[in-house]
Design a protein around this motif. Structure first.
Motif, mmCIF file in Angstrom:
data_model
loop_
_atom_site.group_PDB
_atom_site.id
_atom_site.type_symbol
_atom_site.label_atom_id
_atom_site.label_comp_id
_atom_site.label_asym_id
_atom_site.label_seq_id
_atom_site.Cartn_x
_atom_site.Cartn_y
_atom_site.Cartn_z
ATOM 1 N N ARG A 664 33.948 35.451 83.020
ATOM 2 C CA ARG A 664 33.853 34.036 82.641
ATOM 3 C C ARG A 664 34.219 33.201 83.860
ATOM 4 O O ARG A 664 35.220 33.479 84.533
ATOM 5 C CB ARG A 664 34.770 33.722 81.467
ATOM 6 N N LEU A 665 33.433 32.167 84.099
ATOM 7 C CA LEU A 665 33.632 31.293 85.250
ATOM 8 C C LEU A 665 33.788 29.868 84.750
ATOM 9 O O LEU A 665 33.005 29.405 83.921
ATOM 10 C CB LEU A 665 32.428 31.396 86.197
ATOM 11 N N LEU A 681 37.005 27.161 91.421
ATOM 12 C CA LEU A 681 36.491 27.993 90.346
ATOM 13 C C LEU A 681 37.555 28.999 89.912
ATOM 14 O O LEU A 681 38.221 29.615 90.755
ATOM 15 C CB LEU A 681 35.231 28.740 90.805
ATOM 16 N N GLN A 682 37.676 29.171 88.620
ATOM 17 C CA GLN A 682 38.598 30.134 88.038
ATOM 18 C C GLN A 682 37.784 31.242 87.367
ATOM 19 O O GLN A 682 36.849 30.972 86.613
ATOM 20 C CB GLN A 682 39.527 29.456 87.035
ATOM 21 N N LEU A 694 29.000 35.803 94.028
ATOM 22 C CA LEU A 694 28.550 34.745 93.130
ATOM 23 C C LEU A 694 27.567 33.858 93.881
ATOM 24 O O LEU A 694 27.889 33.307 94.942
ATOM 25 C CB LEU A 694 29.739 33.920 92.635
ATOM 26 N N ARG A 695 26.357 33.723 93.321
ATOM 27 C CA ARG A 695 25.319 32.915 93.947
ATOM 28 C C ARG A 695 25.054 31.700 93.081
ATOM 29 O O ARG A 695 24.962 31.807 91.853
ATOM 30 C CB ARG A 695 24.034 33.730 94.120
ATOM 31 N N VAL A 739 24.244 29.969 87.908
ATOM 32 C CA VAL A 739 25.137 30.950 88.518
ATOM 33 C C VAL A 739 24.588 32.340 88.245
ATOM 34 O O VAL A 739 24.200 32.666 87.118
ATOM 35 C CB VAL A 739 26.577 30.830 87.962
ATOM 36 N N ARG A 740 24.589 33.165 89.287
ATOM 37 C CA ARG A 740 24.176 34.564 89.176
ATOM 38 C C ARG A 740 25.212 35.410 89.883
ATOM 39 O O ARG A 740 25.630 35.080 91.003
ATOM 40 C CB ARG A 740 22.799 34.756 89.801
#
Length: 877
Positions: A664-665, A681-682, A694-695, A739-740
């Motif tokens: 989870r982001l 970002l957490q 993370l892209r 997000v990928r």
């Protein structure tokens, strides 16, 4: 909002044209169409500005009126504006007619239930006919331009709804004989006639007196919507390609007009052809396309009607008219063109293509016409590519390709030469002083010689292989041409091995006629060379393509010698690719020893693993099973050997697989510092993950491309430090980040997953200004305040406070940006918005339930975003 100035409209139109989709998705996109329609009635804007607004609606109707309801409302508003124009001359009447027509056509709103359609159609026909219905619009000086524009609008509507004007054919015929614009009326009548003939033929119905002059339909009257519904919506005003035209002949032949209808049809076609010389060349060509397609195969309608025009057009210098003449020849053949006509046309094309001052596009056009010349009585089966029978070697001596030609022109000339060589197969050099095949061989040798130059331009090598492919395509059945071509290509590889990618591409595209001998020649060239020079990687690439079960000992000997020089990972993988090709070809003897040696001595562990796997497969699997195991697809049938499953698992480890998101982001607290805004970002994970990447991607052009964020290891239950993602906005606007995640699992698999999008709020872009000089903070703020005008914008709004009060609200949301503070009632706030904007706030004279806020910015697009942000502060948690 009041009427906008000309400068403001210029800015809005510039922003819209730069990126229509991004503008329509922004805060001003929803109101653009409504504002445009309202401003057309404003008396403060000049006619020139209004014409610019109408030009926008003509270029982007789908963006401004995205559905039928919006298009209907827009057309109604445009017609109302047209009616309200004063009787004096105006530059708006014609653009308004075009805009209303475009809105209905592009929005798919044209129909019998549309009120705007029932208003527009009688108006257009009245203007086109010059009757009383159209005389109330504008002075007499504008009637002829309006008549031409109305015809263009009707032609557009007929194109969208074929058959709509089928009931007006008689009226249009009568108009063509009167004073009026000939070209628009001719094209309109030709299109309506062609559509009606096609639709009636498909419906197996006659013309039913449609060509006889009748009264104009009244406003809202019975337009021929039934005929339009029977028509094919995909009918185009241009004729199809020549093969597709033969399919239409079957449908048109069904229509058998009565003698009276045939007489009226011939009169209508003759009337159009008699006035065609008054049209521009492009319009004449389109007219001939339409009439030729409409009459092709129609019983009782001889093509002799075109003969007077043919006498005039055979000597034309206009390419569009020449193309139309060739289309008529393809459609009617010997029924319209005699043998003398064919010879004259072919000779004219040949001589024109040899003109030294001809531009390249025209040169290519003439060559294309020669290559696709529609003969009266072609030899050979239908669809076979041959040179025209009358185009002998003597006539086309001046069309031979030369190394001095432009590449595209050289290939076109070469194509023609290949067709001549195909016809000359049975004609050896019996007393002839020139042979096409001999010239072809010399030309290909020259191309290979230029391609063999070390350090030469890549375009020369590309041209050489394009020419080789073209020769194989045209002369695949002539070994006298392919044999020297094969030897020449082998010598080219010997001179320049760096062309190996071109050879691989050529082998993929050609058939076995050249493919098999070229594979053998290239394999012999490679294995006869030492395996330690700088071209080793090119030799291995060729071998992986041409290696088979023929002469395996020579190939294996080359690989043994090359193995000692494969010191880097790339060369080792290329060597293993050749071994894989030999495995698939069924080579066993000697290959097992080589694979064992590679498994022991290769420096890279990945290469040793591959060699060991190939050896195990060779030792345990028979030929069919080995081919399946080494095949490209993982969906192989279940086999009895467990080694196949092991091989599939090994392949799965090397592939990136899609998996559910195990993390989870979320966006953490803002960090207002530094030169650019940064998202914190957490991350929380549900299972151990390794080598996480993370892209991030932003739709549109609002932000510059975002870099990836890397984390070596993430474990569940163990806190992870916040991840920092720098943002580089091109405009200060909120966005959504797709997000990928790419990661490795404890099982050794590499997976990717799509995560929920992350929002970037307007406040996430806030940055403070540099610290103001001590003792002069008020002067610093006033300097910023004054610098925003006159280029920027200013506004005032009421910011509700809620129970927390102004001091708590500022401390919670705006504290890093406060320049001057007089708590608890007055604060001056300066916010920097990347890339180069600023937002200044004066919060003064706070009251119990809110505070008035004065805003200034040097970017007017920021105002609505700032207003929404301030109004939502009291509800923010």
């Amino acid at each position: 909002m009041g009427p906008l100035s000309r400068e403001t409209w210029a800015q809005r139109l510039g922003a819209f044209r730069a990126s229509p989709s991004a503008f329509m998705a922004g805060p001003e996109g929803e109101d653009l169409g409504r504002d445009l329609l309202n401003e057309l009635r404003s008396e403060k804007l000049s006619e020139q500005t209004k014409v610019s607004l109408l030009a926008l609606s003509l270029e982007y109707p789908a963006q401004l009126w995205p559905d039928a309801a919006a298009a209907e409302a827009a057309a109604t508003s445009l017609l109302d504006t047209l009616v309200l124009l004063p009787p004096r001359p105006s530059a708006l009447r014609r653009p308004l007619l075009l805009a209303a027509t475009t809105a209905l056509a592009a929005g798919n709103a044209l129909g019998p239930t549309s009120g705007a359609s029932r208003r527009l159609l009688p108006l257009l026909l009245g203007l086109a006919s010059g009757r009383d219905l159209g005389r109330g619009f504008g002075p007499a000086s504008e009637q002829r331009p309006l008549q031409a524009t109305a015809c263009e609008c009707l032609r557009e509507l007929e194109s969208c709804k074929p058959g709509l004007l089928g009931g007006c054919l008689g009226l249009l015929r009568s108009l063509l004989g009167q004073e009026g614009p000939v070209q628009p009326l001719s094209l309109l009548l030709a299109l309506a006639l062609r559509n009606t003939l096609v639709i009636q033929a498909r419906a197996r119905a006659g013309l039913q007196g449609l060509l006889v002059a009748g009264d104009m339909p009244a406003a809202g009257g019975p337009w021929n919507w039934t005929l339009a519904e029977e028509g094919d919506a995909n009918l185009q005003p241009q004729a199809p390609s020549w093969p597709a035209a033969e399919e239409e002949e079957c449908g048109l032949a069904v229509l058998e007009p009565s003698p009276e209808e045939a007489r009226e049809l011939r009169a209508a076609v003759a009337q159009l052809l008699d006035t065609s010389y008054l049209l521009t060349p492009v319009a004449q060509a389109q007219l001939l396309w339409l009439l030729g397609w409409a009459l092709r195969g129609l019983r009782g309608q001889p093509p002799v009607l075109f003969k007077p025009q043919l006498v005039r057009l055979l000597g034309t210098a206009q390419l569009t008219l020449l193309h139309a003449v060739l289309a008529l020849k393809a459609a009617f053949g010997e029924a319209l063109f005699t043998a003398q006509d064919e010879a004259l046309l072919l000779r004219r094309l040949t001589l024109a293509a040899q003109h030294p001052a001809l531009p390249l596009p025209a040169h290519l056009f003439y060559l294309h016409c020669l290559l696709n010349f529609p003969e009266n009585w072609p030899l050979g089966p239908t669809g076979e590519e041959t040179a025209p029978l009358l185009l002998g070697p003597r006539l086309c001596r001046g069309l031979l390709p030369s190394l001095l030609h432009d590449p595209s022109a050289l290939l076109a000339h070469l194509h023609l030469l290949c067709l001549l060589c195909a016809e000359d197969e049975e004609k050896e050099e019996k007393g002839q002083d020139w042979c096409p095949r001999h010239y072809l061989g010399e030309l290909l040798a020259g191309l290979r010689q230029r391609a063999a130059l070390h350090g030469g331009p890549r375009a020369l090598a590309t041209l050489c292989f394009q020419a080789s492919y073209l020769v194989v395509h045209c002369l695949a059945t002539q070994p006298t041409v392919l044999t020297p071509l094969t030897h020449g290509l082998a010598r080219l590889y010997r001179a320049r091995p760096a062309l190996a990618p071109h050879f691989v591409d050529l082998l993929d595209r050609v058939g076995p006629e050249l493919g098999e001998p070229l594979r053998t020649a290239l394999r012999q060239e490679v294995v006869s060379r030492p395996g330690r020079d700088e071209a080793l990687r090119w030799h291995l690439q060729i071998l992986s393509k041409v290696a088979d079960g023929k002469a395996p000992s020579a190939t294996l000997g080359f690989l043994r010698a090359a193995a000692a020089h494969c010191t880097d990972w790339g060369l080792q993988q290329a060597l293993l690719q050749v071994c894989r090709a030999l495995l698939r070809a069924g080579v066993g003897e000697g290959l097992a020893d080589l694979l064992q040696a590679l498994a022991r001595h290769l420096e890279d562990p990945d290469g040793r693993d591959h060699a060991r796997l190939y050896y195990i497969l060779l030792a345990h699997l028979a030929g069919p099973k080995l081919g399946v195991a080494l095949g490209p697809s993982l969906a192989a049938p279940a086999l009895t050997s467990s080694l196949v499953a092991e091989n599939q698992g090994f392949a799965a480890v090397l592939m990136v697989q899609e998996a559910p998101a195990p993390m989870r982001l979320s966006v953490g607290p803002r960090r207002a510092a530094g030169p650019v805004p940064v998202l914190q970002l957490q991350v929380e994970v549900l299972e151990p993950l390794y080598s996480v990447e993370l892209r991030f991607r932003v739709e549109g052009q609002l932000y510059a491309p975002l870099g990836a964020v890397h984390v070596p290891c993430l474990l569940p239950g163990r806190p992870c430090r916040p991840l920092h993602l720098p943002l580089q906005p091109r405009r200060p606007a909120p966005a959504q980040l797709a997000v990928r995640a790419l990661f490795a699992t404890p099982a050794g698999l590499t997976c990717h997953a799509h995560l929920p999008p992350l929002p970037v709020n307007f406040a996430d872009l806030f940055l403070p200004f540099p610290r103001a000089p001590d003792g002069d903070k008020q002067g610093f703020f006033e300097e910023l305040w004054d610098s925003c005008l006159p280029e920027g914008a200013e506004s005032r709004l009421w910011c509700p406070l809620g129970p927390q009060g102004l001091e708590a609200l500022v401390a919670r949301h705006l504290d890093p940006f406060v320049v001057v503070a007089q708590p608890p009632t007055s604060y001056h706030v300066a916010i920097r918005l990347p890339p180069a904007s600023r937002l200044l706030l004066r919060l003064e004279a706070a009251q119990g339930d809110g505070v008035p806020v004065a805003l200034r910015t040097d970017d007017w697009a920021v105002l609505p975003l700032a207003g929404d942000y301030l109004r939502g502060l009291s509800a923010a948690v």
